[in-house]
Design an enzyme around this catalytic site. Structure first.
Site, PDB file in Angstrom:
ATOM      1  N   PRO A 103       0.794  -1.229   0.000  1.00 26.36           N
ATOM      2  CA  PRO A 103       0.000   0.000   0.000  1.00 26.36           C
ATOM      3  C   PRO A 103       0.828   1.282   0.000  1.00 26.36           C
ATOM      4  CG  PRO A 103      -0.141  -1.108   2.129  1.00 26.36           C
ATOM      5  CD  PRO A 103       0.505  -2.072   1.173  1.00 26.36           C
ATOM      6  N   ASN A 104       0.318   2.217  -0.785  1.00 34.41           N
ATOM      7  CA  ASN A 104       0.866   3.582  -0.904  1.00 34.41           C
ATOM      8  C   ASN A 104       2.162   3.663  -1.701  1.00 34.41           C
ATOM      9  OD1 ASN A 104      -1.236   4.818   0.711  1.00 34.41           O
ATOM     10  ND2 ASN A 104      -0.325   3.732   2.427  1.00 34.41           N
ATOM     11  N   ARG A 150       4.963  10.866  -2.613  1.00 35.91           N
ATOM     12  CA  ARG A 150       4.700  10.607  -1.204  1.00 35.91           C
ATOM     13  C   ARG A 150       5.944  10.877  -0.350  1.00 35.91           C
ATOM     14  NH1 ARG A 150       4.711   4.495   1.206  1.00 35.91           N
ATOM     15  NH2 ARG A 150       4.035   5.068   3.294  1.00 35.91           N
ATOM     16  N   TYR A 201      11.069   8.863   1.060  1.00 33.48           N
ATOM     17  CA  TYR A 201      11.047   7.829   0.016  1.00 33.48           C
ATOM     18  C   TYR A 201      11.669   8.266  -1.317  1.00 33.48           C
ATOM     19  CZ  TYR A 201       7.867   5.652   3.334  1.00 33.48           C
ATOM     20  OH  TYR A 201       7.326   5.101   4.471  1.00 33.48           O
ATOM     21  N   ASN A 235       8.025  -5.676  -0.815  1.00 27.90           N
ATOM     22  CA  ASN A 235       7.910  -4.547   0.111  1.00 27.90           C
ATOM     23  C   ASN A 235       6.434  -4.486   0.487  1.00 27.90           C
ATOM     24  OD1 ASN A 235       7.823  -2.204   1.554  1.00 27.90           O
ATOM     25  ND2 ASN A 235       8.995  -0.981   0.089  1.00 27.90           N
ATOM     26  N   ALA A 249       3.107  -0.863   4.824  1.00 28.67           N
ATOM     27  CA  ALA A 249       2.516  -0.838   6.172  1.00 28.67           C
ATOM     28  C   ALA A 249       2.061  -2.228   6.635  1.00 28.67           C
ATOM     29  CB  ALA A 249       1.346   0.138   6.198  1.00 28.67           C
ATOM     30  N   HIS A 262       4.005  -4.541   9.163  1.00 34.45           N
ATOM     31  CA  HIS A 262       3.933  -4.416  10.619  1.00 34.45           C
ATOM     32  C   HIS A 262       2.651  -5.010  11.214  1.00 34.45           C
ATOM     33  CE1 HIS A 262       7.129  -1.770   9.439  1.00 34.45           C
ATOM     34  NE2 HIS A 262       6.300  -0.928   8.850  1.00 34.45           N
ATOM     35  N   ASP A 299       1.771 -15.809   6.514  1.00 32.58           N
ATOM     36  CA  ASP A 299       1.328 -17.191   6.273  1.00 32.58           C
ATOM     37  C   ASP A 299       1.449 -17.573   4.803  1.00 32.58           C
ATOM     38  OD1 ASP A 299       0.814 -17.725   8.910  1.00 32.58           O
ATOM     39  OD2 ASP A 299      -1.368 -17.563   8.767  1.00 32.58           O
ATOM     40  N   GLU A 315      12.599  -9.629   1.831  1.00 32.32           N
ATOM     41  CA  GLU A 315      11.861  -8.462   2.347  1.00 32.32           C
ATOM     42  C   GLU A 315      12.684  -7.199   2.087  1.00 32.32           C
ATOM     43  OE1 GLU A 315      11.237  -8.582   6.587  1.00 32.32           O
ATOM     44  OE2 GLU A 315      10.331  -6.589   6.629  1.00 32.32           O
ATOM     45  N   HIS A 320      12.730  -2.764   2.244  1.00 31.17           N
ATOM     46  CA  HIS A 320      12.149  -1.463   2.593  1.00 31.17           C
ATOM     47  C   HIS A 320      13.051  -0.364   2.063  1.00 31.17           C
ATOM     48  CE1 HIS A 320       9.165  -3.344   5.051  1.00 31.17           C
ATOM     49  NE2 HIS A 320      10.124  -4.107   5.533  1.00 31.17           N
ATOM     50  N   SER A 325      13.095   2.811   3.288  1.00 32.62           N
ATOM     51  CA  SER A 325      13.636   3.545   4.442  1.00 32.62           C
ATOM     52  C   SER A 325      14.211   2.555   5.454  1.00 32.62           C
ATOM     53  CB  SER A 325      12.522   4.368   5.098  1.00 32.62           C
ATOM     54  OG  SER A 325      11.510   3.520   5.605  1.00 32.62           O
ATOM     55  N   ARG A 342      12.960   4.701  12.540  1.00 36.09           N
ATOM     56  CA  ARG A 342      11.683   5.417  12.526  1.00 36.09           C
ATOM     57  C   ARG A 342      10.833   5.023  13.745  1.00 36.09           C
ATOM     58  NH1 ARG A 342       9.249   4.912   6.677  1.00 36.09           N
ATOM     59  NH2 ARG A 342       8.005   6.663   7.460  1.00 36.09           N
ATOM     60  N   ARG A 347       7.212   0.567  13.505  1.00 33.66           N
ATOM     61  CA  ARG A 347       7.842   0.090  12.268  1.00 33.66           C
ATOM     62  C   ARG A 347       9.020  -0.860  12.548  1.00 33.66           C
ATOM     63  NH1 ARG A 347       5.458   3.490   8.319  1.00 33.66           N
ATOM     64  NH2 ARG A 347       5.036   5.541   9.197  1.00 33.66           N
TER      65      ARG A 347
HETATM   66  C1  DQA Z   1       8.234   1.029   3.891  1.00 35.81           C
HETATM   67  C2  DQA Z   1       8.285   1.245   5.417  1.00 35.81           C
HETATM   68  C3  DQA Z   1       6.926   1.027   6.040  1.00 35.81           C
HETATM   69  O1  DQA Z   1       7.002   1.244   7.439  1.00 35.81           O
HETATM   70  C4  DQA Z   1       5.919   1.997   5.469  1.00 35.81           C
HETATM   71  O2  DQA Z   1       4.633   1.744   5.993  1.00 35.81           O
HETATM   72  C5  DQA Z   1       5.898   2.009   3.990  1.00 35.81           C
HETATM   73  C6  DQA Z   1       7.156   1.885   3.259  1.00 35.81           C
HETATM   74  C7  DQA Z   1       9.574   1.347   3.213  1.00 35.81           C
HETATM   75  O3  DQA Z   1       9.749   0.908   2.087  1.00 35.81           O
HETATM   76  O4  DQA Z   1      10.407   2.061   3.771  1.00 35.81           O
HETATM   77  O5  DQA Z   1       4.856   2.233   3.369  1.00 35.81           O
HETATM   78  O6  DQA Z   1       7.946  -0.344   3.658  1.00 35.81           O
END
Ligand code: DQA
Length: 138
Positions: free
Chosen positions: A9-10, A17, A22, A71, A74, A77, A84, A95, A97, A99, A104, A108
């Site tokens: 998401p996002n 954003r 980011y 990635n 959110a 977390h 699963d 995995e 990320h 950031s 943070r 997170r």
């Molecule tokens: C993120 C870190 C997450 O905490 C956050 O909710 C994101 C982006 C990152 O790529 O740094 O949406 O996964």
């Protein structure tokens, strides 16, 4: 070799954003650069803001692809469902990320994905994806 990048998401808003966190590149532009760099790999990209769609994509690709770069944003977390799904499939999941989530907010610092991923790469900006692909190649 077939690798899919799955973004949660996002992450469709990258470039717009919170650029101070980011960066200002869109993922589409960065993805073209990855395709150019890793010509020998069949690279695919999927993004969804919906948890169930991310789970379905992991299930769909998790028995035939050679790697998943995830990635979960959110959902990292919070999502037992995504964890699963990763446990249920055969394809290794890295995995990622953008950031450094450990620098943070405390919420997170928890990841439901880390215990089921083969490895975690975070904090290198978009380059984290590049490093994840490198790690799957080797
Ligand atoms: C993120 C870190 C997450 O905490 C956050 O909710 C994101 C982006 C990152 O790529 O740094 O949406 O996964």
């Amino acid at each position: 070799m077939k690798i899919i990048i799955i973004n949660g998401p996002n992450l469709n808003l990258l470039g717009k954003r919170e650029p101070e966190v980011y960066g200002s590149d869109t993922f589409e532009d960065y993805f073209s650069k990855l395709q150019f760099k890793f010509k020998e790999i069949e690279l695919e990209y999927f993004q969804s803001n919906i948890e169930g769609e991310l789970i379905s994509k992991i299930q769909e690709t998790g028995f035939t692809y050679d790697g998943i770069v995830l990635n979960a944003a959110a959902y990292t977390h919070t999502s037992v469902g995504i964890a699963d799904a990763i446990k249920a499939v055969e394809t290794p999941v890295v995995e990622v990320h953008i950031s450094n989530t450990h620098k943070r907010e405390e919420f997170r610092h928890v990841s439901y994905i880390s215990p089921v991923a083969i490895g975690v790469i975070l904090g290198f900006g978009l380059k984290s994806y590049d490093l994840a692909i490198e790690s799957l190649k080797n």
